[in-house]
Design a protein around this motif. Structure first.
Motif, PDB file in Angstrom:
ATOM      1  N   CYS C  41      10.789   2.741   6.838  1.00 10.88           N
ATOM      2  CA  CYS C  41      10.691   1.281   6.811  1.00 10.88           C
ATOM      3  C   CYS C  41      11.550   0.597   7.860  1.00 10.88           C
ATOM      4  N   GLN C  65      -0.125   1.917  -3.061  1.00  9.91           N
ATOM      5  CA  GLN C  65       1.339   1.853  -3.065  1.00  9.91           C
ATOM      6  C   GLN C  65       1.901   1.721  -1.654  1.00  9.91           C
ATOM      7  N   GLN C  68       1.216  -1.785  -0.226  1.00 10.93           N
ATOM      8  CA  GLN C  68       2.071  -2.791  -0.858  1.00 10.93           C
ATOM      9  C   GLN C  68       3.496  -2.682  -0.343  1.00 10.93           C
ATOM     10  N   HIS C  69       3.968  -1.451  -0.291  1.00 16.09           N
ATOM     11  CA  HIS C  69       5.335  -1.214   0.126  1.00 16.09           C
ATOM     12  C   HIS C  69       5.587  -1.705   1.549  1.00 16.09           C
ATOM     13  N   TYR C  71       3.754  -3.821   3.255  1.00 19.62           N
ATOM     14  CA  TYR C  71       3.536  -5.263   3.378  1.00 19.62           C
ATOM     15  C   TYR C  71       4.758  -6.030   2.890  1.00 19.62           C
ATOM     16  N   GLU C  72       5.314  -5.601   1.781  1.00 17.32           N
ATOM     17  CA  GLU C  72       6.506  -6.275   1.266  1.00 17.32           C
ATOM     18  C   GLU C  72       7.646  -6.189   2.266  1.00 17.32           C
ATOM     19  N   SER C  73       7.746  -5.057   2.910  1.00 12.68           N
ATOM     20  CA  SER C  73       8.852  -4.858   3.835  1.00 12.68           C
ATOM     21  C   SER C  73       8.655  -5.622   5.135  1.00 12.68           C
ATOM     22  N   GLU C  74       7.409  -5.705   5.618  1.00 11.40           N
ATOM     23  CA  GLU C  74       7.184  -6.225   6.966  1.00 11.40           C
ATOM     24  C   GLU C  74       6.332  -7.491   7.027  1.00 11.40           C
ATOM     25  N   LYS C  75       5.676  -7.818   5.929  1.00 10.82           N
ATOM     26  CA  LYS C  75       4.721  -8.950   5.922  1.00 10.82           C
ATOM     27  C   LYS C  75       3.526  -8.710   6.841  1.00 10.82           C
ATOM     28  N   GLU C  76       3.403  -7.524   7.334  1.00 11.32           N
ATOM     29  CA  GLU C  76       2.185  -7.142   8.042  1.00 11.32           C
ATOM     30  C   GLU C  76       2.019  -5.634   7.893  1.00 11.32           C
ATOM     31  N   GLN C  93      -5.201  -5.831  -4.413  1.00  7.06           N
ATOM     32  CA  GLN C  93      -3.753  -6.045  -4.444  1.00  7.06           C
ATOM     33  C   GLN C  93      -3.298  -6.997  -3.353  1.00  7.06           C
ATOM     34  N   LEU C  94      -3.909  -6.922  -2.210  1.00  2.00           N
ATOM     35  CA  LEU C  94      -3.500  -7.718  -1.052  1.00  2.00           C
ATOM     36  C   LEU C  94      -4.710  -8.506  -0.564  1.00  2.00           C
TER      37      LEU C  94
END
Lengths: 255, 255, 255, 255, 255, 255, 255, 255
Positions: C41, C65, C68-69, C71-76, C93-94
């Protein structure tokens, strides 16, 4: 074959065994003829490795008969490369059978102690199905297994964060597709045999695993041997042989 | 070709260039016909890379003519894969020519400043001949080169002891035979392009470099591209292109 | 790995970091253990390239997973070789995720400026799916891309009508199946690196792309390197590395 | 065989030919048994192409006998892939024989008019030996040949400066090693058949010409066919067949 | 390209053509940009061969547009390797289109005279689909075709019963899978070029046509050239080129 | 062909046969033209082997016509590699037809005596489908067959328990996939020809039978020959030829 | 091995053979240990085929010992692939030895009657060395051989002029390099087994005989089997096995 | 690498090691830089296997330096694949060096006890050079070795006469060229790991050992792993690892 040749001949000389029976013993050496196959039911007694079923491509009726036969004989049975369908038809006869869809392992297993330490490592997540075939085979044959997944050389810090634990094994199984370099790097870092399993994971010029196979066969590192593409079972078997040699009672080999 | 099409057409329109001459310019685009070959003598002026001679297999008289012609035009000349014999016959005409028997490089070179930083790495000592072809090609074209030899992945601490220095390059050339995994490991540790050169070093199932080529083409690491087996020249050329892009004057690419 | 070894050691010496923590830092080097995978990450922070998801063959729950992981970390987040089915399950989910069925690209992308100029060329229309994987990868990583499709050498006037625009790029990606000669011709006409992508397009003796791969690896033209068959992603990644080197601030490399 | 079956049968019916003789004629069809070989001495009369000798690997005494035999029968003879040694031993018997060390052509040729126009093109200078085998074969069989050497696609302006002259041929032979793309480009620019000859020129992944062969077989261009690696003779033969079809008297094919 | 370079330059000199327009003419050379493809609509006018559509793998909407476009331009259109589905969707737009499921040929054809004589021969019945692609391509381009199917060498009397008719052709297409020896035998019996098409017919060590391809490329017979595996279209195209050369007006090539 | 050339010529000489008819006889040699195929209906009379149908890939209507035609001519018919679907469509026309789904054999067979003794051996159970194709082919052609299945060399006592029975055959067929070593071991133990059939059974580096094919072709044992991968039919045919030679009447070959 | 198991066991039961001796007999089965090799000296007595020496690569002292040993035991000896040098060193010990430089056969042979009829055919003159290895092997083992050289399919009338004589054999050996089609054509014309020997004769895409091997393995003709590239010995051996089966006394196989 | 990371960090924390020194220790990990190579002189201390020299292709001066360096450090040294010439030049510096021309082993060895039992088996006599490389490597590393040569499967009684002795080993090395089946048969008869070494022995379709490699990789027998073609050294190394595991003191692995 010929395991006990001398004893059989002595039995004949002593009149304890007839010529016909001696001939039978020399020839048959304990397998069971099923028409479509010959099952080696005494193998577990002989060398501690029961016969394992390669399920892929077997006909339904044959598969059921083989599983029943081996289960009756051993109270445990291991099948590799089984499909969901095969699981379902065998389950009707052997309700205790369990199935792992990742590895395709179909088995009933007795409780038994695990000995030693085999490290099963994969380069990527796509290699896990082969890794589980290797790991569960080794466990079925009585080896303790530690798993180290997604430690491929393109992100070598993944591997280094686990290397101390890998070093504790009596034998390492290194599983990788694509460029297949995992085994070379591990073999440079440990002192025990590294059994490499190339996988068919990848695309393009991986040629269904040939690329990884060639990489591994050509490794410059000491201590590497290779099995067939995707052959987790074979690696688990040899690793258990080595693990047993390392952990058997000392009395077994006093010279 | 067509480099200056518009200018030629405008010249015709303006009467400065005749149709015949325009036709010539459009067609010929500056090469010199030698009968057995066509030399591109304006290439250095055009893109900064003079024509390089692939010596292997050239006839003696052709080789001498080509070297003389290029030397007269540029006052420097580079030949690759030259033999000792070729060195000796060319030396008679061009006494200043120097020869490196490891790489087979035959050259006369002018003094010029070196820019940037290219790291040339080999897995073993047998890969050095290819590495020197790459390094000396890059130097001939004006790149500064650092050499890191015998850093193969089977003894990965060799590589790690040099990794900080390798990271300073604008581009890495990774040269390996046998299992060819060097590029994958380096690419996981640096942020710049890694140009992989498979070598024919090895034996058995290395298939004269095919094994290393497949390993490299299938690498899971990001940032890897591959050239032909033993093609040190090609790697040195591309590395110079990248190095120039990285170190040219900013004014060149303001947008 | 070992990125900041010296700083860690100094921290220990200064008592700012405990031995345990130092050991962790040296070993772990910032990846996230997900059981079935290890996500890197911090990569985007480290080198400007976030981790990209190779979707093909991933299990549904794993894919969700990972997306999601990241995307949460990077917003892309960028996924390659995704199927329509994978798009649909991730979309639940997204909801902002978009899918391009030609290239199999599945992504959410933030707005960011594009720099430089990469030319993506194909020999035929059937190569466009690989080309879009390359182009969209490069765009995701911040490169400006120009597309030149169906400019194969069998109708070389197609290529010549576009050559002036291609010459403006800092790097060219040449994508071709069948005989794969596009890269050789382009490399003879431009002065920047040409990254060749062989494709599996064709039939018969194309051997699923092997023919084009061999053509490209054997190219006589200067400035060519090659990636795996159909590996648009890899070409887009390296092209971005080169494009960044060409367009970074001059202050980055004053010597 | 069976060329004149009907005539032979009629001869028998008419009593002009005995059954034995008819049987002989049907079976033998005009070759000469030399023990170690069978020479087809009437071929030139039959189809205008005399038998040509593949010298490579032939024993000295056999070679001499074959050359003498064919020369006596035809007053001209053509051998391909001859060595300097073979030239010398044949010359003792046939002092008029000439030898070209570039192509390995060994021949005595009668004066005869040349018809039509075949263009023989090579990508590089190393392909010239194959090109000369093709060109001299075609000339021996009566075709006019124009040579265009070193016009490979990596410097495509070389080719374009000659394209108008190439377009005048009834048939083009395109000879290239390495990436072998020359044929594709030419076939896109001319309207006549292009016969491609892959050569073993190159190194590494050229696999002794396999790479060029695959490139040519997979060409997207219309009008391409391929012969064996380094088979200049075969290309010269077919080109002559086509050239003769194009330039024979119209009366030959009025319908 | 460059077809009329001189005339364009003269036009500029004479003021009849502006520089801009001249530049356009030199670059564009008459293709139509469709975004996803470039159609060469003037080809038929230029060389008598209209552009043919390789249908396999084309997207539905692209296929329809291309067929419409070509049909509007030429009033006839030929597609190869079309599926039943593709036939149905194209038929909605072009109701006159016809489909042959054996060869996968999808076409609308104008009436035009057929010239010359091309013999299309197959070794077995399974090769007929490739043979029909070859034959119908040649017919579309205006050649008269005679078919000789199931004349493979394992039953050589089949071939001999037809050999007199085959000998009348200006060019023979020999199509065979498995051992692929048909071409060698025919070439020994006729005097015109034999274009061999290896097919993927067979199993086991035929390696999808590679076996037949190698057989044909290695043929000892004179007059043989080879196209890609299953490439009936390519053979039909070249055969037509040769057939036209043989049957064009004599005035075309007076010297 | 040419079977009775002399008799035909004598007939012409004697005026019993016209030239036209003689020409026909020489050319046609007894096959039946079905448009899409040529059936050799006199073969059984000529050499005792009727024509056999390779069903795979045949069109439904063709298959039905061929089966009907051969059945009418011979009152028996054998098809190989038939699918369940093909069985069903043929059964509608020929209700007596039987189908074996293991081997894909589709047949109607007359009662006839079986002669001699052919041993058909397999390494594993997965090779049985090929073995049955071989065995039933040999039986159809009149050979007595003994089956020995699952006697692979990894459990060599399986083979030894059967070796005395195998030794009684006039010819052995050894069928194996994977490592394919069965033939070598058997050939070292028997004195008659061993015909090896590699099978595509296996996975990974078996390359669909190539591995077994190479093993068998390279066997060090005397008396081994090889047929194509999975070609049970071919092995059964040759074995029958040998079996017939061994068991024909002595009067057939008095010298 | 196990040839006489039952008799040995009965001997033990009857007290005629001790257990030790029985064990020896079961294990040793008559070979002679030479340290570096094991010679099977009783083979000739057992099955009529004496042990043959593969000379290539053998050390001088080993070769001499083996020849002496076999000669003493059998009064005749056959070696294959011998060099001139090997001939000379063996001749010093065994002055009666003769050497044929074409085939590399080194032998002393007793007079013995020849039985039956084997036809040895070659496609070209360059295949004669392999043919002589086959022919002389068969003759050494007691078969009568007829030679038919240079009857390749590219000039099929050569073959037809000999076909009646070929048809008289009990077995045909068909030897060909390059395209290797000879076996297919012969097998379509005879009723006995055809053993094909691919040769390494040729160049380019013949890949040292692989092309001919694939052609032969894929033959559509019935009655074909194949041995290794250049393996004349193997073909001569199997042909003799078949020839013996065909010509042995009828009493041998009454049932 | 990282062997003692924690101890180094603790040393830093305790002030016993400076940051610079700690950095050195982490990076360098004990190899000796020789410019052209990096020698791992502490390996013997670390894992009991000293560095071994692959002599083939090394330059004379390099080879001498390496041998001297290793000998000074260890008082013993092992080189593989050495030529007679290399032996002579090294002998001048190290007069005690011995050379075995069969295996190419060049060594000085100290006296040390041999432990355990490794069986080295070959299929033929031509495999002995590889076998000796394996055996002498294992002996150099302290393993007791028993040799079983010429026990290939084509004469399986050779193998059976030795099987009881082979069964006593802790590990078997099976060495074979040509069809390579030896390992499969042995693995079916023993319970310990079988390391297979394919050799390049053979001709034709053995493809320099590829055939034997594929056979071994595809073996159906349990307990098999494979190393590179002709890699006797690698097999001897792994066998020693296994042998050590089997014979080390029990106290080493109490759990």
């Amino acid at each position: 074959m010929l395991l006990h040749t001398k004893k059989i001949l002595e039995g004949i000389q002593d009149g304890l065994i007839s010529v016909e029976e001696g001939l039978n013993l020399l020839k048959k050496d304990s397998y069971e003829e099923m028409g479509f196959a010959k099952l080696d039911c005494s193998r577990k007694q002989r060398n501690g490795f029961g016969e394992v079923v390669f399920c892929q491509g077997k006909k339904d009726e044959h598969l059921i008969q083989i599983f029943q036969h081996l289960y009756e004989s051993e109270k445990e049975v291991l099948g590799t490369r089984a499909s969901q369908h095969q699981y379902e038809i065998v389950k009707k006869q052997l309700p205790d059978i369990t199935y792992d869809s990742t590895s395709g392992i179909l088995k009933i297993t007795k409780e038994h102690p695990l000995i030693g330490n085999i490290a099963v490592c994969t380069a990527g997540t796509a290699d896990i199905s082969v890794a589980e075939e290797a790991a569960q085979t080794a466990e079925f044959f009585g080896s303790r297994v530690n798993r180290f997944y997604d430690v491929g050389v393109a992100g070598i810090h993944h591997l280094f964060s686990k290397i101390d634990a890998i070093r504790e094994a009596s034998c390492v199984i290194a599983i990788a597709g694509m460029e297949g370099a995992l085994g070379s790097v591990i073999a440079g870092l440990v002192d025990v045999p590294v059994i490499c399993v190339p996988t068919s994971v990848g695309y393009g010029a991986n040629f269904n695993g040939l690329s990884a196979l060639l990489t591994m066969i050509n490794s410059c590192a000491n201590g590497i041997t290779v099995v067939n593409i995707d052959n987790g079972y074979g690696a688990g078997y040899v690793a258990t042989q080595i693990n047993r040699l390392a952990y058997r009672q000392q009395s077994d080999h006093t010279e």
